[in-house]
Design a protein around this motif. Structure first.
Motif, PDB file in Angstrom:
ATOM      1  N   VAL A  33     -41.358  35.390  52.260  1.00 37.21           N
ATOM      2  CA  VAL A  33     -42.245  35.667  51.134  1.00 37.21           C
ATOM      3  C   VAL A  33     -43.581  36.224  51.617  1.00 37.21           C
ATOM      4  N   TYR A  34     -44.178  35.571  52.606  1.00 37.92           N
ATOM      5  CA  TYR A  34     -45.484  36.016  53.110  1.00 37.92           C
ATOM      6  C   TYR A  34     -45.392  37.423  53.710  1.00 37.92           C
ATOM      7  N   THR A  35     -44.305  37.696  54.438  1.00 31.86           N
ATOM      8  CA  THR A  35     -44.114  39.032  55.017  1.00 31.86           C
ATOM      9  C   THR A  35     -44.034  40.098  53.929  1.00 31.86           C
ATOM     10  N   LEU A  36     -43.269  39.812  52.872  1.00 34.87           N
ATOM     11  CA  LEU A  36     -43.148  40.762  51.769  1.00 34.87           C
ATOM     12  C   LEU A  36     -44.465  40.911  51.013  1.00 34.87           C
ATOM     13  N   MET A  37     -45.204  39.823  50.864  1.00 32.51           N
ATOM     14  CA  MET A  37     -46.515  39.894  50.202  1.00 32.51           C
ATOM     15  C   MET A  37     -47.450  40.835  50.954  1.00 32.51           C
ATOM     16  N   VAL A  38     -47.420  40.752  52.271  1.00 32.79           N
ATOM     17  CA  VAL A  38     -48.264  41.633  53.095  1.00 32.79           C
ATOM     18  C   VAL A  38     -47.779  43.077  53.001  1.00 32.79           C
ATOM     19  N   LEU A  39     -46.465  43.279  53.081  1.00 31.24           N
ATOM     20  CA  LEU A  39     -45.906  44.632  53.026  1.00 31.24           C
ATOM     21  C   LEU A  39     -46.189  45.315  51.695  1.00 31.24           C
ATOM     22  N   PHE A  40     -46.188  44.558  50.602  1.00 30.06           N
ATOM     23  CA  PHE A  40     -46.437  45.120  49.277  1.00 30.06           C
ATOM     24  C   PHE A  40     -47.933  45.163  48.926  1.00 30.06           C
ATOM     25  N   GLY A  41     -48.776  44.768  49.867  1.00 29.59           N
ATOM     26  CA  GLY A  41     -50.216  44.855  49.647  1.00 29.59           C
ATOM     27  C   GLY A  41     -50.790  43.788  48.747  1.00 29.59           C
ATOM     28  N   LEU A  42     -50.056  42.684  48.517  1.00 30.52           N
ATOM     29  CA  LEU A  42     -50.546  41.600  47.669  1.00 30.52           C
ATOM     30  C   LEU A  42     -51.297  40.548  48.456  1.00 30.52           C
ATOM     31  N   ASP A  43     -51.220  40.601  49.761  1.00 28.37           N
ATOM     32  CA  ASP A  43     -51.928  39.665  50.628  1.00 28.37           C
ATOM     33  C   ASP A  43     -52.323  40.392  51.899  1.00 28.37           C
ATOM     34  N   THR A  44     -53.274  39.825  52.595  1.00 30.49           N
ATOM     35  CA  THR A  44     -53.756  40.417  53.842  1.00 30.49           C
ATOM     36  C   THR A  44     -53.189  39.654  55.026  1.00 30.49           C
ATOM     37  N   LEU A  45     -52.729  40.377  56.031  1.00 27.27           N
ATOM     38  CA  LEU A  45     -52.191  39.741  57.228  1.00 27.27           C
ATOM     39  C   LEU A  45     -53.326  39.091  58.004  1.00 27.27           C
TER      40      LEU A  45
END
Length: 347
Positions: free
Chosen positions: A147-159
């Motif tokens: 989930v966290y990886t996809l959130m970062v990839l879709f620009g919804l969260d910052t790595l």
């Protein structure tokens, strides 16, 4: 002294308001997470009991019933209380209820979410037939990383390095906490992994649609109303492939329990949408981990199942990690060591 006192009096209300807003935000988040944990845990136990071989072991058909029930209840609730669906009018271009002329174009954006949801539900329910709950829960804890990886990839969260380490720590600890006497099941591992990938993608896509600004923002009830018919369209053909002659007989025998299960499934879908909107997909996944830990801990207390010291360590580690991640989200400035170092350097 008087000047200093007046300065404090002027500033204190602003500080108190800020603290109060944080407290309210935390309490609302805890309440929503608690509601989701309660409904989701009830659904897991209900499905496990219902899908026994001597009851209703038909995951595809059961999932189809869930979607049919969600669609029916959504339409009924929409006709009675349209205020619960504030964004439905914009989705269906002002129509009170979805019609044939507007349905295809209006529901098109929900197709990827529905497809991922259908695959996730079928794989997840099927997994309960071929593996133990403990094993599936252990595999499930790693889904927070997806989930966290996809959130970062879709620009919804910052790595962020600290966030990544914390989530990995939570995943490992929770896997240890629920891994008592589990027996390896390759089919269960494959099904739960498929469930995790598509479920994580569904969460992130839902988060994207519900986080949009302006007219495109979707409320939780409208999300359920729009995804249920599309998921039902995907599931109906699958029933031809997985049809069992015993389904009508068992359905007639257990219809009361199945009806309650369908209502609970609708409640869970609404609760999931509310949780994703309020806590984000990553926050929802952390709430799911808390739910899994709660199930294991409750089994230990109620059923007398023994927890090893390693499991207890994993349980405590998960709680600490989730608390730490939540604190980093609520008070990001307190964990921004680089800026604080630069600030002290300037002084």
């Amino acid at each position: 002294m008087t000047v200093a006192a007046s300065f404090v009096n002027e500033r204190t209300p602003l500080v108190d308001q800020s603290k109060a807003s944080v407290v309210v935000k935390v309490l609302v988040g805890i309440s929503i997470a608690t509601l989701f944990i309660s409904v989701s845990a009830s659904m897991i136990l209900f499905n496990k009991a219902l899908m026994r071989e001597d009851r209703f072991p038909f995951p595809v058909f059961l999932t189809t019933l869930h979607m049919a029930g969600s669609l029916t209840l959504s339409l009924l609730l929409r006709s009675i209380a349209p205020s619960f669906f504030p964004s439905a009018s914009s989705v269906f271009r002002g129509s009170e209820l979805p019609g044939a002329s507007t349905e295809k174009k209006s529901l098109r954006p929900f197709v990827p979410i529905a497809l991922c949801g259908a695959l996730c539900l079928v794989a997840g329910n099927w997994a309960y037939k071929v593996a133990t709950v403990s094993f599936l829960q252990m595999v499930k804890e790693s889904h927070i990383i997806i989930v966290y990886t996809l959130m970062v990839l879709f620009g919804l969260d910052t790595l962020r390095f600290k966030s990544t380490l914390t989530l990995i720590f939570v995943a490992i600890c929770s896997m240890v906490a629920v891994s008592a006497q589990v027996s390896l099941s390759i089919p269960g591992l494959v099904l739960q992994t498929v469930c995790g990938v598509f479920g994580s993608l569904q969460l992130v896509l839902t988060n994207m649609m519900m986080a949009r600004s302006g007219k495109g923002k979707i409320d939780p009830m409208t999300m359920v109303l729009c995804t249920a018919p599309v998921m039902l369209a995907f599931l109906l053909p699958a029933n031809v492939l997985f049809w069992d002659p015993l389904i009508p007989e068992r359905l007639h025998l257990l219809w009361r329990y199945i009806a309650c299960n369908m209502v609970l499934a609708f409640t869970l879908q609404v609760t999931i949408a509310v949780t994703v909107r309020s806590l984000s997909a990553t926050g929802f996944s952390l709430a799911s981990i808390l739910k899994d830990l709660g199930i294991v801990f409750a089994a230990s207390c109620v059923l007398g199942e023994h927890l090893t010291s390693l499991q207890l360590g994993g349980f405590l580690g998960s709680i600490v990690g989730i608390g730490l991640y939540s604190a980093m989200k609520i008070f990001p400035e307190a964990f921004d060591f680089s800026s604080s170092t630069q600030g002290s350097g300037r002084k």
